[in-house]
Design an enzyme around this catalytic site. Structure first.
Site, mmCIF file in Angstrom:
data_model
loop_
_atom_site.group_PDB
_atom_site.id
_atom_site.type_symbol
_atom_site.label_atom_id
_atom_site.label_comp_id
_atom_site.label_asym_id
_atom_site.label_seq_id
_atom_site.Cartn_x
_atom_site.Cartn_y
_atom_site.Cartn_z
ATOM 1 N N HIS A 266 0.832 -1.204 0.000
ATOM 2 C CA HIS A 266 0.000 0.000 0.000
ATOM 3 C C HIS A 266 0.866 1.254 0.000
ATOM 4 O O HIS A 266 0.795 2.049 -0.927
ATOM 5 C CB HIS A 266 -1.007 0.034 1.155
ATOM 6 C CG HIS A 266 -1.934 -1.131 1.194
ATOM 7 N ND1 HIS A 266 -2.736 -1.459 0.135
ATOM 8 C CD2 HIS A 266 -2.156 -2.072 2.160
ATOM 9 C CE1 HIS A 266 -3.441 -2.539 0.426
ATOM 10 N NE2 HIS A 266 -3.095 -2.950 1.641
ATOM 11 N N ASP A 317 -5.167 -8.121 -3.303
ATOM 12 C CA ASP A 317 -5.430 -7.901 -1.885
ATOM 13 C C ASP A 317 -6.730 -8.538 -1.416
ATOM 14 O O ASP A 317 -6.812 -9.739 -1.205
ATOM 15 C CB ASP A 317 -5.386 -6.395 -1.600
ATOM 16 C CG ASP A 317 -5.362 -6.060 -0.117
ATOM 17 O OD1 ASP A 317 -5.349 -6.993 0.706
ATOM 18 O OD2 ASP A 317 -5.363 -4.871 0.222
#
Length: 444
Positions: A266, A317
């Site tokens: 991220h 994810d």
């Protein structure tokens, strides 16, 4: 046994080459021959654009059970997380195997040939160890093998609920108690064909500062990949500043976590100093744009990170969708929205993030290229669908990155073996039915 694949069009890293023949033996490309205008006798014909297999560098397989169930009403990452915990509480080695097998088969249908599984559901509810302390990890490894893709099991240290806080009841099954106990358990796992082992630090809030070095040392001793959720939320940054007087990135740097085998996942809310630290140490960045937008996390500074020296990779994810082509273009399109300018990455640069650099982040340095000596992992995207028809062949890469979807994947080959043929999985005949059954078992 040697197999010859004939690629109607092939992406060779810098350009599209028509008519490429690949000699494949023992799971590797032994020869790559350009200018082969017609399929050689006996060759397996792959029509469309063949690119290196896609690397899904960040996966939580069980999150797939949340798709379509968390879109009602408002909320934040933190409210979404409570629903995620409910699913995690219902997993067993058997149900996790069934779900992951279907999820990894869905990835194969989307052209993914290797996955980085960020795995932290280690124990039974309440924290008791299974008879095999790695039963859950072994279930994931078996699932990937049956689905026909490679896996890097990023076994995750998850020891606390926040800075100075013990695990909450629903987190007990994630925790080994200490980093040393985590390392003892993980060391029982063994690499094998199609399997790499890596480590992960869930986040700086979930691993106490005093324990970070132990996890990093375990990975360093084995030259293994090390991944970490980093600055996904501003709340994490604020809490780290309050507890340690520095950002999460600085804390990781001071504890020896950063480096070229490390990937921050991220990397959304970073300071200029954070970006410089990540770049100067060669620490990678895994962007997960479809999850970051689904959870309203924000748009990370991917352009600045790459310019600073941080290699980019991509992951799906939470599996709001499983589509690495969408992840690639979303990184560019998000940056266009943020900056109001176009053209931050070429199709070639986005394909590199989705292939070669993603595989490198997972410890598969010999994957992600169509060339002699590389692993025979590649995927073919149709050029005649309603999304991709039109552009001339030399612009096929642009069509694939900026218009194609996972539905346009026609073939996926892993280690020279045809895992997806003509859009159908060869060992999981009905992936949708497998997903439906596995997810229903977690809701009953």
């Amino acid at each position: 046994m040697q197999v010859t694949y004939w690629l109607e069009h092939a992406w060779l890293g810098t350009h599209v080459e028509p008519g490429v023949a690949l000699d494949v033996q023992n799971g590797r490309i032994e020869g790559a021959h350009a200018g082969v205008v017609a399929p050689p006798p006996g060759a397996v014909v792959l029509r469309g654009l063949t690119i290196p297999g896609l690397a899904n560098a960040h996966s939580h397989a069980f999150h797939r059970a949340l798709r379509g169930t968390v879109q009602v009403g408002s909320g934040t990452f933190w409210t979404w997380r409570e629903v995620m915990y409910q699913i995690a509480s219902r997993l067993t080695p058997e149900t996790y195997h069934a779900l992951a097998r279907a999820v990894y088969a869905e990835m194969a249908l989307a052209g993914v040939t290797s996955v980085g599984e960020f795995h932290y559901v280690h124990h039974a509810p309440g924290g008791a160890a299974y008879a095999d302390p790695n039963a859950m990890g072994e279930a994931l490894i078996a699932a990937a093998g049956e689905a026909g893709i490679r896996i890097t099991l990023l076994d995750t240290a998850y020891l606390s609920s926040g800075f100075g806080q013990p695990p909450e009841p629903h987190q007990l099954r994630f925790s080994d108690g200490t980093a040393d106990a985590w390392a003892e358990r993980v060391s029982l796992l063994k690499e094998r064909d199609g399997v790499r082992l890596g480590a992960a630090i869930h986040s700086v809030r979930a691993v106490p500062a005093a324990e970070l070095s132990a996890v990093a040392s375990w990975a360093a001793d084995r030259a293994a990949p090390l991944h970490v959720h980093l600055s996904e939320q501003t709340a994490e940054n604020d809490a780290c500043l309050a507890a340690h007087g520095c950002t999460p990135t600085r804390l990781l740097a001071d504890r020896g976590v950063l480096g070229p085998r490390t990937t921050g996942v991220h990397n959304t809310h970073l300071t200029d100093e954070d970006i410089a630290l990540l770049g100067s140490t060669g620490t990678g960045t895994c962007m997960c744009p479809t999850t970051e937008r689904d959870l309203a996390d924000g748009i990370g500074p991917a352009v600045a990170l790459q310019r600073a020296g941080s290699p980019l990779s991509l992951g799906s994810d939470s599996h709001a969708v499983i589509d690495l082509l969408e992840e690639a273009r979303a990184m560019e399109l998000n940056e266009r929205l943020r900056s109001r300018t176009r053209g931050h990455w070429t199709a070639a640069a986005l394909l590199r993030a989705a292939t070669e650099d993603g595989h490198a982040a997972l410890g598969w340095g010999d994957a992600g290229r169509i060339e002699a000596g590389a692993l025979a992992d590649f995927t073919t995207v149709a050029l005649d669908s309603v999304r991709t028809a039109g552009p001339v062949p030399r612009l096929a890469a642009e069509a694939a990155v900026f218009a194609a979807t996972a539905a346009d994947v026609r073939h996926t080959v892993v280690g020279g073996r045809h895992v997806v043929r003509d859009g159908r999985h060869t060992t999981v005949p009905d992936v949708a039915a497998a997903l439906e059954k596995a997810i229903a078992a977690l809701r009953s």
